[in-house]
Design a protein around this motif. Structure first.
Motif, mmCIF file in Angstrom:
data_model
loop_
_atom_site.group_PDB
_atom_site.id
_atom_site.type_symbol
_atom_site.label_atom_id
_atom_site.label_comp_id
_atom_site.label_asym_id
_atom_site.label_seq_id
_atom_site.Cartn_x
_atom_site.Cartn_y
_atom_site.Cartn_z
ATOM 1 N N VAL A 122 0.836 -1.204 0.000
ATOM 2 C CA VAL A 122 0.000 0.000 0.000
ATOM 3 C C VAL A 122 0.870 1.253 0.000
ATOM 4 O O VAL A 122 0.477 2.302 -0.530
ATOM 5 C CB VAL A 122 -0.935 0.004 1.231
ATOM 6 C CG1 VAL A 122 -1.755 1.275 1.286
ATOM 7 C CG2 VAL A 122 -1.854 -1.199 1.191
ATOM 8 N N ARG A 128 0.171 -0.012 -5.810
ATOM 9 C CA ARG A 128 -1.193 -0.045 -5.278
ATOM 10 C C ARG A 128 -2.170 -0.628 -6.295
ATOM 11 O O ARG A 128 -3.057 -1.406 -5.949
ATOM 12 C CB ARG A 128 -1.636 1.367 -4.888
ATOM 13 C CG ARG A 128 -0.967 1.879 -3.625
ATOM 14 C CD ARG A 128 -1.383 3.294 -3.331
ATOM 15 N NE ARG A 128 -0.518 3.884 -2.319
ATOM 16 C CZ ARG A 128 -0.326 5.178 -2.165
ATOM 17 N NH1 ARG A 128 -0.953 6.034 -2.967
ATOM 18 N NH2 ARG A 128 0.469 5.637 -1.218
ATOM 19 N N ARG A 131 -1.732 -4.336 -6.424
ATOM 20 C CA ARG A 131 -2.316 -4.940 -5.225
ATOM 21 C C ARG A 131 -3.827 -5.076 -5.390
ATOM 22 O O ARG A 131 -4.413 -6.119 -5.075
ATOM 23 C CB ARG A 131 -1.994 -4.084 -3.999
ATOM 24 C CG ARG A 131 -2.614 -4.588 -2.690
ATOM 25 C CD ARG A 131 -2.307 -3.608 -1.578
ATOM 26 N NE ARG A 131 -2.777 -4.079 -0.284
ATOM 27 C CZ ARG A 131 -3.992 -3.870 0.186
ATOM 28 N NH1 ARG A 131 -4.887 -3.211 -0.544
ATOM 29 N NH2 ARG A 131 -4.332 -4.328 1.387
#
Length: 203
Positions: A122, A128, A131
């Protein structure tokens, strides 16, 4: 007898490249998960015992290495959980619990994997999006497998996808709190809570 081109001490050039890549991935996991070490290419190369020249042999940059580490962890989570569920037999509840417990055990055996894939990623802007993609992929796979095990005829595929997102998103938050020490729980308690949550979404 002439030495075969590209072979050094019985190891081919391709195998040497693969070995160096594996060492960099292992080092990347260790460095990235260590809160006391700044995650840099230099730190990763030092941990791997390789020069930066060999780093660029396998990766375009640090973000590419970290993304590969994330992808590897996600693949291991999926493969480990699926294998455990299949080994549990035909009972849906047993399969769900086995898959969840395998995931929990994976984090217990190597907490670094959960930390980098769920927590540390994060903090890296360029990771990000990856993810999010990985979590949504795992949510979709959860939805597909849950429909096969637990889904009823009255449930739509959209219902399944919503359930998968709720489960994986909840698991990510629970694991984050667990790894950070904000939640004190045993592996059995985590497994029970996560299994009940998934089963309740499809029953």
């Amino acid at each position: 007898m002439a030495v075969q081109q590209g072979v050094y001490r019985g190891v081919s050039a391709a195998d040497r490249v693969a070995d160096r890549r594996a060492r960099l991935l292992t080092a990347g996991l260790s460095v990235w998960a260590d809160p006391g070490t700044r995650t840099t290419m230099t730190a990763v190369c030092a941990a791997a015992g390789l020069s930066e020249r060999y780093f660029y042999e396998s990766f375009a940059g640090l973000d590419a290495l970290l993304e590969a580490v994330m992808d590897g962890v996600a693949a291991e989570i999926e493969e480990t959980s699926r294998a455990a569920a299949e080994a549990a037999g035909d009972d849906p509840v047993a399969r769900v619990r086995a898959g969840v417990r395998a995931f929990v055990d994976l984090l217990l055996e190597d907490p670094r994997k959960g930390r980098v894939a769920i927590v540390e990623s994060v903090a890296v802007p360029k990771l990000r999006r990856r993810r999010t993609e990985l979590l949504r992929y795992l949510a979709h796979q959860s939805a597909v497998e849950s429909r096969a095990l637990l889904g009823g005829a009255e449930q739509t595929r959209n219902h399944d996808e919503i359930g998968g997102l709720l489960f994986i998103g909840g698991m990510a938050e629970l694991v984050t709190a667990w790894l950070d020490g904000a939640v004190e729980a045993t592996p059995a308690e985590i497994t029970d809570a996560a299994s009940r949550a998934l089963l309740s979404l499809y029953r």
